[in-house]
Design an enzyme around this catalytic site. Sequence first.
Site, PDB file in Angstrom:
ATOM      1  N   MET A  19      36.711  37.842  47.529  1.00 62.74           N
ATOM      2  CA  MET A  19      35.502  38.292  46.824  1.00 62.74           C
ATOM      3  C   MET A  19      35.167  39.697  47.312  1.00 62.74           C
ATOM      4  SD  MET A  19      33.001  34.973  46.549  1.00 62.74           S
ATOM      5  CE  MET A  19      33.157  34.400  48.242  1.00 62.74           C
ATOM      6  N   CYS A 102      40.482  39.379  37.694  1.00 60.02           N
ATOM      7  CA  CYS A 102      39.200  40.079  37.716  1.00 60.02           C
ATOM      8  C   CYS A 102      38.744  40.403  36.293  1.00 60.02           C
ATOM      9  CB  CYS A 102      39.311  41.355  38.542  1.00 60.02           C
ATOM     10  SG  CYS A 102      37.726  42.151  38.699  1.00 60.02           S
ATOM     11  N   ASN A 205      40.760  26.729  41.579  1.00 59.19           N
ATOM     12  CA  ASN A 205      39.566  27.493  41.919  1.00 59.19           C
ATOM     13  C   ASN A 205      38.546  27.433  40.778  1.00 59.19           C
ATOM     14  OD1 ASN A 205      38.733  30.851  41.483  1.00 59.19           O
ATOM     15  ND2 ASN A 205      37.944  29.730  43.241  1.00 59.19           N
ATOM     16  N   GLY A 206      37.271  27.501  41.163  1.00 51.91           N
ATOM     17  CA  GLY A 206      36.187  27.527  40.181  1.00 51.91           C
ATOM     18  C   GLY A 206      35.191  26.421  40.439  1.00 51.91           C
ATOM     19  N   ASP A 207      33.979  26.827  40.891  1.00 49.32           N
ATOM     20  CA  ASP A 207      32.874  25.878  41.092  1.00 49.32           C
ATOM     21  C   ASP A 207      33.196  24.736  42.044  1.00 49.32           C
ATOM     22  OD1 ASP A 207      31.537  27.476  39.352  1.00 49.32           O
ATOM     23  OD2 ASP A 207      31.200  25.962  37.810  1.00 49.32           O
ATOM     24  N   GLY A 229      34.874  30.073  46.420  1.00 47.61           N
ATOM     25  CA  GLY A 229      34.314  31.421  46.407  1.00 47.61           C
ATOM     26  C   GLY A 229      32.837  31.388  46.698  1.00 47.61           C
ATOM     27  N   ARG A 230      32.025  31.393  45.621  1.00 50.61           N
ATOM     28  CA  ARG A 230      30.572  31.535  45.784  1.00 50.61           C
ATOM     29  C   ARG A 230      29.948  30.422  46.615  1.00 50.61           C
ATOM     30  NH1 ARG A 230      29.849  32.108  39.544  1.00 50.61           N
ATOM     31  NH2 ARG A 230      31.633  30.710  39.784  1.00 50.61           N
TER      32      ARG A 230
HETATM   33  C1  LIG Z   1      31.146  38.816  44.201  1.00 45.29           C
HETATM   34  C2  LIG Z   1      32.517  38.370  43.754  1.00 45.29           C
HETATM   35  C3  LIG Z   1      33.606  39.182  44.002  1.00 45.29           C
HETATM   36  C4  LIG Z   1      34.878  38.768  43.598  1.00 45.29           C
HETATM   37  N1  LIG Z   1      35.959  39.542  43.918  1.00 45.29           N
HETATM   38  C5  LIG Z   1      37.210  39.107  43.634  1.00 45.29           C
HETATM   39  C6  LIG Z   1      38.352  39.830  44.094  1.00 45.29           C
HETATM   40  O1  LIG Z   1      38.252  40.869  44.767  1.00 45.29           O
HETATM   41  N2  LIG Z   1      39.571  39.325  43.759  1.00 45.29           N
HETATM   42  C7  LIG Z   1      39.712  38.177  43.030  1.00 45.29           C
HETATM   43  O2  LIG Z   1      40.843  37.751  42.751  1.00 45.29           O
HETATM   44  N3  LIG Z   1      38.652  37.460  42.612  1.00 45.29           N
HETATM   45  C8  LIG Z   1      37.418  37.898  42.913  1.00 45.29           C
HETATM   46  N4  LIG Z   1      36.347  37.136  42.558  1.00 45.29           N
HETATM   47  C9  LIG Z   1      36.559  35.827  41.914  1.00 45.29           C
HETATM   48  C10 LIG Z   1      36.634  34.714  42.960  1.00 45.29           C
HETATM   49  O3  LIG Z   1      37.774  34.849  43.788  1.00 45.29           O
HETATM   50  C11 LIG Z   1      36.713  33.315  42.296  1.00 45.29           C
HETATM   51  O4  LIG Z   1      37.854  33.261  41.499  1.00 45.29           O
HETATM   52  C12 LIG Z   1      35.491  33.040  41.415  1.00 45.29           C
HETATM   53  O5  LIG Z   1      34.285  33.413  42.048  1.00 45.29           O
HETATM   54  C13 LIG Z   1      35.439  31.544  41.032  1.00 45.29           C
HETATM   55  O6  LIG Z   1      35.343  30.737  42.180  1.00 45.29           O
HETATM   56  P1  LIG Z   1      33.926  30.101  42.654  1.00 45.29           P
HETATM   57  O7  LIG Z   1      33.356  29.365  41.469  1.00 45.29           O
HETATM   58  O8  LIG Z   1      34.277  29.215  43.805  1.00 45.29           O
HETATM   59  O9  LIG Z   1      33.048  31.271  43.037  1.00 45.29           O
HETATM   60  C14 LIG Z   1      35.063  37.534  42.916  1.00 45.29           C
HETATM   61  C15 LIG Z   1      33.940  36.743  42.657  1.00 45.29           C
HETATM   62  C16 LIG Z   1      32.685  37.129  43.060  1.00 45.29           C
HETATM   63  C17 LIG Z   1      31.510  36.234  42.777  1.00 45.29           C
END
Ligand SMILES: Cc1cc2nc3c(=O)[nH]c(=O)nc-3n(C[C@H](O)[C@H](O)[C@H](O)COP(=O)(O)O)c2cc1C
Length: 327
Positions: A19, A102, A205-207, A229-230
């Site tokens: 992230m 991204c 990945n995702g939520d 991630g989040r």
């Molecule tokens: C603030 C932020 C920055 C992110 N930066 C990247 C990144 O640099 N490279 C990447 O592959 N995904 C990036 N993502 C996506 C996350 O890796 C992940 O795929 C996405 O947030 C879904 O997962 P989650 O629901 O667990 O957050 C970013 C997401 C967020 C919220």
Amino acid sequence: MTIQLGPHRVDGNVFLAPMAGVTDVPFRQICRMWGAAYVVGEMVASQSHLWASAKSQSRFRFEESDSLRVTQLLGADPDELEKAVYFAVEQGAQVIDFNMGCPAKKVCSVACGSALMRDEAEALVLLKRLGAAARNADVPVTLKCRTGWDEAHKNAVTIAKMAADEGFAMITVHGRTREGGYISPVEYRTIADVVQAVSIPVVANGDIIDGTRARRVLDETGAAAVMVGRGSMGKPWIFRQIASHLAGEDYPIPDHRQRVETILAHREAHFAFYEEDLAVRTFRKHLSWYLQGWPDAAPALAVVLREQTGESQRQRLCDYFAAQGWI
Ligand SMILES: Cc1cc2nc3c(=O)[nH]c(=O)nc-3n(C[C@H](O)[C@H](O)[C@H](O)COP(=O)(O)O)c2cc1C
């Protein structure tokens, strides 16, 4: 629960997602402390003229606590990407991850990140070049993508097969399309299809926000691991909680004292990594995430976030913790 990436073994199946602006060295250190099995830093642009910037330099850095030194590259030019692989390896990367997920407009207007999923021919050119560069540099290369460009064009299976054919060692799929951004309902069916289609490890990945969801996603998809991630922002203990749940041993949310210890350890690592002005500013977002929903946090946070020096920020924070009886 072991994934082999070239010569490297990853023990455990709960990973930290890359992230930008969040998963820097200090945060990765804290997530590792709380049991993240594998951690990925912030994406780095493949254009070499950007590498000298302080931002890129910090993204090429690692610490002992990094389980494996993974650099994620973002780009759309095969020559630049190839050079970036060699440069990242010179800087210490042990694994290269390629960002095909991204969704940011800034990124997609130059046709990289998830925009690459829309042009399979171009995607193949890049995957081939990255696969070859990684073989030359003797490092494993991995891919992170979405389920597709939009609901009508879900091609993660095609992209994943191409990557596997080009020698990629692992694929992470975020269960949304590019159009879905970060808010559309996440779906894991396509991730299950990718798992069926390739013989390399697939990460879902995702939520993924708790152990119950992680269990369900692993069962439904057959993925080798989940990536959070989040759900880790302001809650790095989530890795311990999810891993424990998966092992059938529930781990309760740490009490305030333990959480305060984590915040102070994170703060210390953060200030050791960045120069003070930047550290004060960039730690504010972590504090806002950490203290969300804590007793009497809103007025305390308003004071802490106004502070301009490391010492005054720490002092106000500790005043709040002391007033609550946590330190
Ligand atoms: C603030 C932020 C920055 C992110 N930066 C990247 C990144 O640099 N490279 C990447 O592959 N995904 C990036 N993502 C996506 C996350 O890796 C992940 O795929 C996405 O947030 C879904 O997962 P989650 O629901 O667990 O957050 C970013 C997401 C967020 C919220």
